[in-house]
Scaffold this active site. Structure first.
Site, PDB file in Angstrom:
ATOM      1  N   GLU A  34       5.572   1.792  -8.595  1.00 14.53           N
ATOM      2  CA  GLU A  34       5.906   2.111  -7.210  1.00 14.53           C
ATOM      3  C   GLU A  34       7.145   1.328  -6.781  1.00 14.53           C
ATOM      4  OE1 GLU A  34       4.793   0.706  -3.339  1.00 14.53           O
ATOM      5  OE2 GLU A  34       2.871   1.677  -3.711  1.00 14.53           O
ATOM      6  N   SER A  53       1.641  -3.263  -3.884  1.00 16.50           N
ATOM      7  CA  SER A  53       1.158  -2.463  -5.021  1.00 16.50           C
ATOM      8  C   SER A  53       2.316  -2.219  -5.977  1.00 16.50           C
ATOM      9  CB  SER A  53       0.654  -1.097  -4.544  1.00 16.50           C
ATOM     10  OG  SER A  53      -0.401  -1.247  -3.648  1.00 16.50           O
ATOM     11  N   ARG A  71       3.723   8.012  -1.137  1.00 16.01           N
ATOM     12  CA  ARG A  71       4.714   6.996  -1.556  1.00 16.01           C
ATOM     13  C   ARG A  71       6.016   7.640  -2.046  1.00 16.01           C
ATOM     14  NH1 ARG A  71       1.181   4.487   0.486  1.00 16.01           N
ATOM     15  NH2 ARG A  71       0.425   2.419  -0.076  1.00 16.01           N
TER      16      ARG A  71
HETATM   17  N1  EPU Z   1     -10.132  -2.266  -7.215  1.00 14.27           N
HETATM   18  C1  EPU Z   1     -10.698  -2.894  -8.304  1.00 14.27           C
HETATM   19  N2  EPU Z   1     -10.115  -4.040  -8.756  1.00 14.27           N
HETATM   20  C2  EPU Z   1      -9.032  -4.590  -8.139  1.00 14.27           C
HETATM   21  C3  EPU Z   1      -8.458  -3.933  -7.035  1.00 14.27           C
HETATM   22  C4  EPU Z   1      -9.033  -2.753  -6.592  1.00 14.27           C
HETATM   23  O1  EPU Z   1     -11.687  -2.426  -8.871  1.00 14.27           O
HETATM   24  O2  EPU Z   1      -8.562  -5.653  -8.605  1.00 14.27           O
HETATM   25  C5  EPU Z   1     -10.785  -1.043  -6.690  1.00 14.27           C
HETATM   26  C6  EPU Z   1     -11.405  -1.334  -5.330  1.00 14.27           C
HETATM   27  O3  EPU Z   1     -12.675  -1.871  -5.447  1.00 14.27           O
HETATM   28  C7  EPU Z   1     -11.390   0.008  -4.679  1.00 14.27           C
HETATM   29  C8  EPU Z   1     -10.184   0.705  -5.292  1.00 14.27           C
HETATM   30  O4  EPU Z   1      -9.815  -0.031  -6.453  1.00 14.27           O
HETATM   31  O5  EPU Z   1     -12.539   0.724  -5.014  1.00 14.27           O
HETATM   32  C9  EPU Z   1      -9.035   0.832  -4.326  1.00 14.27           C
HETATM   33  O6  EPU Z   1      -8.603  -0.479  -3.903  1.00 14.27           O
HETATM   34  P1  EPU Z   1      -7.988  -0.707  -2.439  1.00 14.27           P
HETATM   35  O7  EPU Z   1      -8.907  -0.188  -1.408  1.00 14.27           O
HETATM   36  O8  EPU Z   1      -7.597  -2.150  -2.337  1.00 14.27           O
HETATM   37  O9  EPU Z   1      -6.731   0.210  -2.352  1.00 14.27           O
HETATM   38  P2  EPU Z   1      -5.575   0.576  -3.413  1.00 14.27           P
HETATM   39  O10 EPU Z   1      -5.731   2.011  -3.743  1.00 14.27           O
HETATM   40  O11 EPU Z   1      -5.562  -0.382  -4.552  1.00 14.27           O
HETATM   41  C10 EPU Z   1      -3.860   1.391  -1.632  1.00 14.27           C
HETATM   42  C11 EPU Z   1      -2.401   1.181  -1.358  1.00 14.27           C
HETATM   43  C12 EPU Z   1      -2.185  -0.129  -0.627  1.00 14.27           C
HETATM   44  C13 EPU Z   1      -2.973  -0.102   0.667  1.00 14.27           C
HETATM   45  C14 EPU Z   1      -4.456   0.121   0.334  1.00 14.27           C
HETATM   46  C15 EPU Z   1      -5.309   0.304   1.570  1.00 14.27           C
HETATM   47  C16 EPU Z   1      -1.238   2.357  -3.138  1.00 14.27           C
HETATM   48  C17 EPU Z   1      -0.435   2.251  -4.389  1.00 14.27           C
HETATM   49  N3  EPU Z   1      -1.658   1.206  -2.604  1.00 14.27           N
HETATM   50  O12 EPU Z   1      -4.262   0.354  -2.545  1.00 14.27           O
HETATM   51  O13 EPU Z   1      -0.789  -0.219  -0.302  1.00 14.27           O
HETATM   52  O14 EPU Z   1      -2.825  -1.316   1.389  1.00 14.27           O
HETATM   53  O15 EPU Z   1      -4.610   1.346  -0.428  1.00 14.27           O
HETATM   54  O16 EPU Z   1      -5.052   1.541   2.153  1.00 14.27           O
HETATM   55  O17 EPU Z   1      -1.475   3.457  -2.656  1.00 14.27           O
HETATM   56  C18 EPU Z   1       1.309  -1.043  -1.079  1.00 14.27           C
HETATM   57  O18 EPU Z   1       1.669   0.128  -1.163  1.00 14.27           O
HETATM   58  O19 EPU Z   1       2.059  -1.998  -1.372  1.00 14.27           O
HETATM   59  C19 EPU Z   1      -0.057  -1.335  -0.654  1.00 14.27           C
HETATM   60  C20 EPU Z   1      -0.540  -2.580  -0.625  1.00 14.27           C
END
Ligand code: EPU
Length: 338
Positions: free
Chosen positions: A334, A237, A164
């Site tokens: 972010e 995010s 990012r």
């Molecule tokens: N989780 C929770 N509670 C929540 C949300 C998430 O416990 O309310 C846990 C999930 O269960 C999972 C972990 O957090 O174990 C990661 O969640 P997720 O797979 O949804 O991915 P993320 O790390 O929260 C990142 C990117 C997203 C991208 C997704 C999928 C960043 C800051 N965000 O989210 O990007 O779509 O991975 O690859 O790296 C964006 O940048 O705007 C964005 C949406």
């Protein structure tokens, strides 16, 4: 170039914050930028470059800086033996650009479907999702240097891509991106490393997965997991996933065994969404405000209606403080605050 005075920005940002811009200039071509340079615009004015407005929060109700809304369009495809190059104008919508790539049988960025925003914004924060970052297919970009009034080409390494992050995120307002060139493959090779995708295609042979199915699968997963700005305004995010050292991760895990993480060498990326969830703020709504935390995904702050930028900022401060108090980890935003 079109000029608007005292215009509401509500439809220019996916958070639907109703700030008022004193001046908004719509940039439709590279020559618009050169004209501004020749009129000393860049020397005389502070400005903000806006793409799809999907990664920004207007904190002040009145935006004094001039807004340059980039709407430079155009798509050029070129065929090679086993790849295709695509040059897209910075103002092209990212998702529509990817739809065109699929139609043209140019593969590699299917996992980035449905990310809101424009092509010109994609390299700035090196957008990524479901195991792919745009840098994996990025070849070069063209940008206007506002200091010297000339166009410059940046190759992959010049952009200093990271999670990012890029050279452009760290050097705001010196260069304005006008087009981006990607090198995509003629062969479709799906990246299903992300668990939701491997589960989805568990019953399908790898070689039988079709590009359009993959594209649709990504869209479905996103719609299910993240609130879509057209229904519930948001900026994706809100925070980066923090990276900590292995030692700190082990200590954290001994106190909070439920905390997940992605180990990469001696660093571990932990999930900001999970931390916010664990401090109990998922689905939280600020009193007397439309600002809140999504009940679908805790990493996404949302506007339930009528939220002002200051409230979103205050909510993000509350989240940073709460996460820090419980886990000793300082979340980094972010999104860009203006
Ligand atoms: N989780 C929770 N509670 C929540 C949300 C998430 O416990 O309310 C846990 C999930 O269960 C999972 C972990 O957090 O174990 C990661 O969640 P997720 O797979 O949804 O991915 P993320 O790390 O929260 C990142 C990117 C997203 C991208 C997704 C999928 C960043 C800051 N965000 O989210 O990007 O779509 O991975 O690859 O790296 C964006 O940048 O705007 C964005 C949406």
């Amino acid at each position: 170039m079109i000029e608007y005075k005292n215009i509401s920005l509500e439809s220019f940002n996916t958070f639907a914050i109703n700030a008022i811009a004193s001046t908004l200039l719509v940039i439709e071509s590279e020559s618009d930028l050169m004209d501004l340079y020749k009129s000393d615009f860049f020397e005389s004015n502070e400005f903000i470059v806006l793409g799809g407005g999907s990664n920004v929060v207007f904190v002040d109700d009145n935006v004094k800086k001039h807004i340059l809304k980039i709407e430079i369009k155009g798509l050029e495809f070129e065929d090679f033996a086993d790849s295709k190059s695509i040059i897209a104008g910075a103002g092209e919508n990212w998702h529509e650009f990817l739809e065109n790539c699929i139609r043209y049988q140019a593969y590699g960025m299917e996992n980035l479907a449905l990310i809101p925003g424009t092509v010109g914004a994609a390299p700035i924060q090196n957008i990524g999702a479901y195991g792919v970052e745009q840098e994996s297919c990025f070849e070069s970009l063209r940008a206007f240097d506002v200091k010297y009034g000339q166009f410059t080409t940046f190759a992959h390494d010049d952009c200093q891509f990271a999670y990012r992050d890029s050279f452009f995120k760290r050097n705001k307002n010196r260069y304005i991106i006008t087009s981006v060139k990607y090198q995509l493959s003629n062969e479709f090779s799906p990246n299903i490393s992300y668990k939701d995708l491997s589960d989805r295609f568990a019953e399908v042979k790898f070689e039988d997965i079709k590009p359009t199915e993959m594209f649709e699968a990504i869209c479905d997963i996103r719609r299910r997991k993240i609130p879509y700005p057209e229904n519930t305004p948001n900026a994706g995010s809100f925070f980066k996933n923090p990276e900590i050292c292995l030692e700190s991760y082990e200590l954290l895990k001994s106190n909070f065994p439920e905390i997940g993480g992605f180990i990469n060498g001696d660093k571990v990326k932990i999930y900001a969404g999970q931390l916010i969830d664990l401090v109990g703020l998922k689905g939280y709504k600020m009193a007397d405000s439309g600002a809140g935390v999504s009940d679908k995904h805790a990493l996404v702050l949302v506007n339930y209606g009528g939220a002002i930028g200051r409230e979103v900022f205050e909510l993000s401060e509350l989240i940073i403080k709460s996460v820090h108090a419980k886990f000793g980890i300082k979340l980094e935003r972010e999104v860009n605050l203006v």
